[in-house]
Design an enzyme around this catalytic site. Structure first.
Site, PDB file in Angstrom:
ATOM      1  N   TYR A 388     -14.454 -21.590 -21.905  1.00  0.00           N
ATOM      2  CA  TYR A 388     -13.421 -21.979 -20.933  1.00  0.00           C
ATOM      3  C   TYR A 388     -13.347 -23.492 -20.778  1.00  0.00           C
ATOM      4  O   TYR A 388     -12.275 -24.092 -20.874  1.00  0.00           O
ATOM      5  CB  TYR A 388     -13.658 -21.320 -19.580  1.00  0.00           C
ATOM      6  N   LYS A 392     -10.408 -26.162 -21.686  1.00  0.00           N
ATOM      7  CA  LYS A 392      -9.768 -27.092 -20.759  1.00  0.00           C
ATOM      8  C   LYS A 392      -9.737 -28.506 -21.339  1.00  0.00           C
ATOM      9  O   LYS A 392      -8.729 -29.217 -21.228  1.00  0.00           O
ATOM     10  CB  LYS A 392     -10.529 -27.104 -19.433  1.00  0.00           C
ATOM     11  N   ASP A 460     -10.744 -12.337 -19.216  1.00  0.00           N
ATOM     12  CA  ASP A 460     -10.127 -13.658 -19.377  1.00  0.00           C
ATOM     13  C   ASP A 460      -9.987 -14.173 -20.803  1.00  0.00           C
ATOM     14  O   ASP A 460      -9.803 -15.370 -20.996  1.00  0.00           O
ATOM     15  CB  ASP A 460     -10.927 -14.706 -18.590  1.00  0.00           C
ATOM     16  N   ASN A 535      -6.573  -7.219 -11.757  1.00  0.00           N
ATOM     17  CA  ASN A 535      -6.105  -8.414 -11.072  1.00  0.00           C
ATOM     18  C   ASN A 535      -5.788  -9.502 -12.079  1.00  0.00           C
ATOM     19  O   ASN A 535      -6.247  -9.480 -13.213  1.00  0.00           O
ATOM     20  CB  ASN A 535      -7.183  -8.931 -10.104  1.00  0.00           C
ATOM     21  N   GLU A 537      -5.464 -13.849 -11.554  1.00  0.00           N
ATOM     22  CA  GLU A 537      -5.416 -15.013 -10.685  1.00  0.00           C
ATOM     23  C   GLU A 537      -4.492 -16.060 -11.305  1.00  0.00           C
ATOM     24  O   GLU A 537      -3.390 -16.298 -10.824  1.00  0.00           O
ATOM     25  CB  GLU A 537      -6.829 -15.558 -10.517  1.00  0.00           C
ATOM     26  N   GLU A 541      -2.281 -19.745 -16.784  1.00  0.00           N
ATOM     27  CA  GLU A 541      -3.071 -19.797 -18.017  1.00  0.00           C
ATOM     28  C   GLU A 541      -2.669 -18.682 -18.967  1.00  0.00           C
ATOM     29  O   GLU A 541      -2.827 -18.803 -20.189  1.00  0.00           O
ATOM     30  CB  GLU A 541      -4.566 -19.763 -17.694  1.00  0.00           C
TER      31      GLU A 541
END
Length: 936
Positions: A388, A392, A460, A535, A537, A541
């Site tokens: 992750y 980024k 994710d 879910n 969030e 992304e």
């Protein structure tokens, strides 16, 4: 309630905050892609110049239960070799996250909810929201109205037996009985098949029977109406809360939730047209994205092969297909029912550009200084080690490459490209400190070091990998050889196949792992092990992956992948608009006191994040990363303004911690306000960890110069965009191809773009300066005049007319006490390529929840029969005094008849309030109160 789940699960992802950040105590707990063969049985598998492993690095874990025990997919023999679409609305059927629950957690199909248990399938229809978590969360939680199964069924577990794009069939077996039930998004029916016992329905309370016709029984439980359908010749027997029917040698029966008792006859027609599969097909052409959603069926009795399906708001807003009057309640707002096995949606393509266009508002020397701060940093990756945070950092650098190129800083550009290539190649080569590993059981590719459950919970992957795909797309724009399959392109395609595989026949990866094509957005959890369903969030992304697909496909000449990205981005954009930002203010319950949510759950939404209650992060988490794929957010500028205003109220003032993200977000609706905030700080702030001063400076000052994105216009190239300021549009497009091409925009403007270049032009566009926004009255443009008149005169005084109340009833689509304006004896021929357009100013004062709606009708011969009627979607007014602009850009809701030559014809405009309990006003006698008809 969602919040109790926090103690039972690891966090899904901590977004852009360190892992040690404080948890929110009250908040919720978390195509041509190469060969389809599974990896060979070897420790290291070559992939072009790169490689990955088929065994995890020492000391790491793959998918586990909550106790840390390894877990494999819970599938029947028939499904064992089929890749499982983890991160779906029903994933808990296949992923046993909790060792004491071998069935499932609640699954939110909408309108129905489900949960598997030993005796069969619980079915509920939640219609009343609860506000929990100190008012930060709304949910329509699953509560069983009834359980469907077989007499005596007592299965030790439930497995996934079959699935398609948005349906799934769970399977029960106890040694004597077998039971299957096909369920899905938008399906009011449950299609059951079983052997070894009678059909059995167990209700949560004693039912009321409202219809009894042998094999068809109508019951009401907990205020909800259901119809039960047994094979012809069978008879339902009601005994307390137990309802049974012998199947008479058959193996099927069904049930349906009814919108009303008088709908029974319609639903009975389709009771034995069993759904066997679901599939979406998409097409991106000419600046438009179309998607067709189809169900396949088989007739268990008779010959009927049709069905009923309930469309979500993001779907019915963009279809012209006929809908019935039937509706359902859902956490996503009203669902509308279509009587057909398919429907089609159509939306303007939300373009993606590698960078905003060059503008005079950017000081090149200042920007070059900011670029050098990043390129010459001692560690441009800020110590990132896991997937992750490495992603980024790659994303931060990728945004600066085309910016450096734009101002002629080619050495800086090439240095940034070199940094990105080097880090990607480390990850794409097995055996080092970072690598990707393939799990043959779950058929997924995971990066190690992993983070936020991407390994142990399959969370994710689309978030993490989005940055890698996007960065690779930017590299491919400048270095096609690097992106070739023989080089590093094959590894990128593996990441795409893992997260957004367009193939349904790939044996190594599932179709669109995390993207729920019917829900219109992705899911983040790999196991869906929550009472509130799955879910997501950071919807932004997820958009980052779609934008990366557009750019990667364009840069590598793979138009199928490019168009997949356009479909995913355009679809999810509307879902974000409606379900995260509630832009139309028709989704969130009235009792939920927020204008946005940080997280969408199967059961509702939450004003929260996984790691903090800080309003800046709650509002910013669905903005980051800001890229050329973020322009879609500008479609709803009023929603952005409400979002920023709420953040500042909740925050006690302007943003401090994530100020750069929120400045850039605000600039999509009000660039001048965002620039004032930037200027007030003058670069003296700490960027968010995926951002840089260079990118933020370029973004804000560019938009302040060219204007906010104009989402009413689209180009026929997915890598194009339009901006507008003070009546002047700026058109830009990037051509990744090897030959020059002309981009045509929907307002008629054309732009010639050289090969492998960006082009930009300004102007009104086309022969008609603005065909989508009417100007002052001319021969085909009429002003609204008080007294019910449409006129070409420009000398009438300004005024206003009252629009009657909807009287608290939903009048969406059907004029109710409309205010009518009409002009007669109109002659004209249809203008090629033109369409009806209007610009109106409406005001609801301080009244809440009003929705003016327009229908324009054409009586071609003036004989009193209207040959053509165009109903537009309503405009959700705000409860603040002041005029708001309502135009045809809201979109067509329904169209009947055809246009033809007007010979002494009549044109009529009707406006009424579709919702609410109060009157509103419409302005008359001005250039902001006009109707433009598509005639010459």
């Amino acid at each position: 309630m969602i919040e109790v789940l926090l103690v039972r699960t690891s966090l899904s992802r901590l977004a852009s905050r360190p892992a040690a950040a404080t948890l929110l105590a009250i908040a919720v707990a978390a195509v041509g892609l190469g060969p389809a063969a599974s990896p060979a049985a070897a420790a290291t598998i070559p992939a072009g110049a790169g490689s990955y492993t088929d065994s995890r690095p020492a000391g790491t874990s793959g998918p586990t239960t909550n106790t840390g025990a390894p877990v494999t997919p819970k599938l029947t023999t028939a499904a064992r070799d089929k890749p499982v679409p983890t991160n779906d609305w029903w994933s808990s059927l296949a992923y046993q996250r909790y060792g004491d629950n071998p069935y499932s957690t609640p699954m939110y199909g909408h309108p129905l909810t489900y949960q598997a248990k030993a005796s069969g399938l619980e079915v509920g229809y939640p219609t009343t929201p609860a506000i929990v978590g100190d008012g930060r969360q709304y949910e329509y939680a699953h509560k069983a109205d009834l359980t469907v199964g077989l007499s005596g069924l007592n299965s030790p577990d439930t497995k996934a037996d079959a699935w398609s794009d948005w349906t799934v069939t769970p399977y029960w077996a106890d040694g004597s009985r077998t039971f299957r039930a096909t369920i899905g998004h938008g399906m009011p029916f449950v299609y059951a098949k079983g052997s070894g016992g009678d059909a059995r329905i167990t209700t949560a309370s004693t039912p009321t029977v409202f219809s009894d016709d042998g094999n068809v029984l109508g019951i009401t439980v907990a205020g909800h109406h259901y119809a039960l359908f047994a094979p012809t010749g069978s008879d339902w027997n009601v005994s307390g809360t137990a309802i049974t029917a012998g199947l008479g040698g058959k193996d099927y029966f069904s049930l349906a939730v009814l919108p009303s008792t008088d709908a029974l006859a319609t639903y009975r027609k389709y009771a034995f047209s069993f759904v066997t599969g679901s599939q979406v097909a998409w097409q991106s052409t000419g600046g438009t994205v179309k998607a067709t959603y189809s169900l396949t069926t088989e007739a268990k009795e008779g010959t009927e092969r049709g069905t009923l399906q309930a469309l979500y708001r993001h779907q019915w807003l963009h279809t012209t297909d006929a809908l019935t009057p039937y509706t359902y309640v859902s956490p996503r707002g009203t669902m509308k029912v279509r009587e057909s096995a398919s429907f089609t949606t159509s939306q303007k393509n939300n373009g993606v550009v590698p960078a905003l266009p060059a503008s005079s508002g950017v000081d090149k020397a200042r920007l070059a200084g900011y670029l050098n701060e990043v390129a010459n940093a001692s560690d441009p990756f800020s110590g990132a080690a896991d997937t992750y945070w490495t992603g980024k950092a790659l994303g931060r650098l990728a945004q600066l490459v085309p910016v450096a190129d734009q101002i002629g800083e080619t050495a800086t550009r090439d240095k940034l490209l070199g940094l990105m290539k080097g880090r990607l190649q480390e990850w794409f080569t097995a055996g080092g400190a970072s690598e990707f590993s393939y799990d043959k059981d779950w058929k997924t590719l995971t990066g190690y070091p992993a983070s936020y459950g991407s390994d142990t919970e399959l969370n994710d992957h689309h978030f993490h990998d989005s940055y890698y795909v996007y960065a690779a797309a930017i590299i491919a724009q400048y270095d096609q050889a690097w992106a070739a399959d023989s080089a590093w392109g094959t590894m990128i395609k593996h990441l795409i196949r893992d997260t957004a595989n367009p193939s349904r026949t790939d044996s190594a990866y599932p179709f669109l792992r995390g993207f729920d094509v019917y829900a219109g957005h992705s899911w983040a959890s790999g196991h869906q092990g929550f009472a509130a369903g799955n879910n997501q969030e950071s919807s932004s992304e997820s958009i980052n992956l779609s934008a990366g697909l557009v750019l990667w496909g364009a840069a590598t000449g793979d138009n199928n992948l490019r168009d997949l990205g356009s479909f995913l981005l355009t679809t999810e954009s509307e879902a974000i608009t409606q379900y995260w930002f509630d832009a139309s203010q028709q989704v969130f319950p009235a009792s939920f006191g927020h204008d946005t949510v940080g997280m969408v759950w199967g059961s509702g939404g939450a004003y929260s994040t996984w790691w903090t209650a800080n309003p800046e992060e709650i509002h910013g988490i669905n903005v980051l990363p800001v890229t050329g794929g973020s322009l879609h957010l500008a479609r709803e500028k009023a929603a952005i303004k409400r979002n920023i205003a709420e953040m500042e109220r909740e925050n006690g003032g302007p943003a401090q911690e994530w100020r750069d993200l929120l400045w850039q977000f605000e600039s999509l609706s009000d660039p001048a306000a965002a620039k004032a905030k930037w200027d007030g700080v003058n670069g003296n702030y700490e960027p968010e960890q995926g951002e840089s001063k260079a990118h933020t400076y370029h973004w804000i000052n560019t938009l302040n110069t060219v204007g906010a994105p104009d989402m009413t216009v689209s180009g026929d190239l997915p890598t194009s965009a339009v901006f507008s300021k003070d009546g002047t549009r700026t058109y830009t497009a990037h051509n990744h191809g090897s030959t020059a091409r002309t981009v045509t925009f929907s307002d008629g403007r054309t732009l010639s773009v050289p090969a492998r270049s960006t082009a930009t032009s300004t102007g009104p566009g086309g022969s008609d300066p603005d065909p989508e926004e009417p100007g002052p009255s001319t021969g085909n443009t009429f002003r609204l005049k008080s007294g019910g008149v449409l006129t070409t005169a420009t000398t009438d005084p300004a005024g206003a007319d009252t629009i009657a109340s909807a009287d608290g009833v939903n009048r969406d689509g059907t004029p109710y006490r409309p205010t009518v304006y009409e002009v007669k004896k109109v002659n004209g021929k249809v203008a090629s390529g033109a369409a009806t357009a209007f610009r109106l100013r409406v005001d609801a004062g301080t009244k809440v929840g009003l929705a003016p709606q327009v229908r324009v009708s054409y009586d071609l011969t003036g004989d009193g029969t209207f040959d053509r009627a165009e109903t537009f979607r309503y405009f959700a007014t705000d409860p603040v005094n002041g005029w708001e602009e309502y135009t045809q850009a809201s979109g067509a809701q329904a169209t009947t008849g055809s246009l033809g030559e007007l010979k002494n014809g009549t044109v009529r405009l009707e406006i009424w309030n579709a919702l609410g309990n109060g009157t509103s006003q419409v302005q008359t006698g001005t250039d902001a109160a006009v109707l433009k008809i598509p005639y010459v």
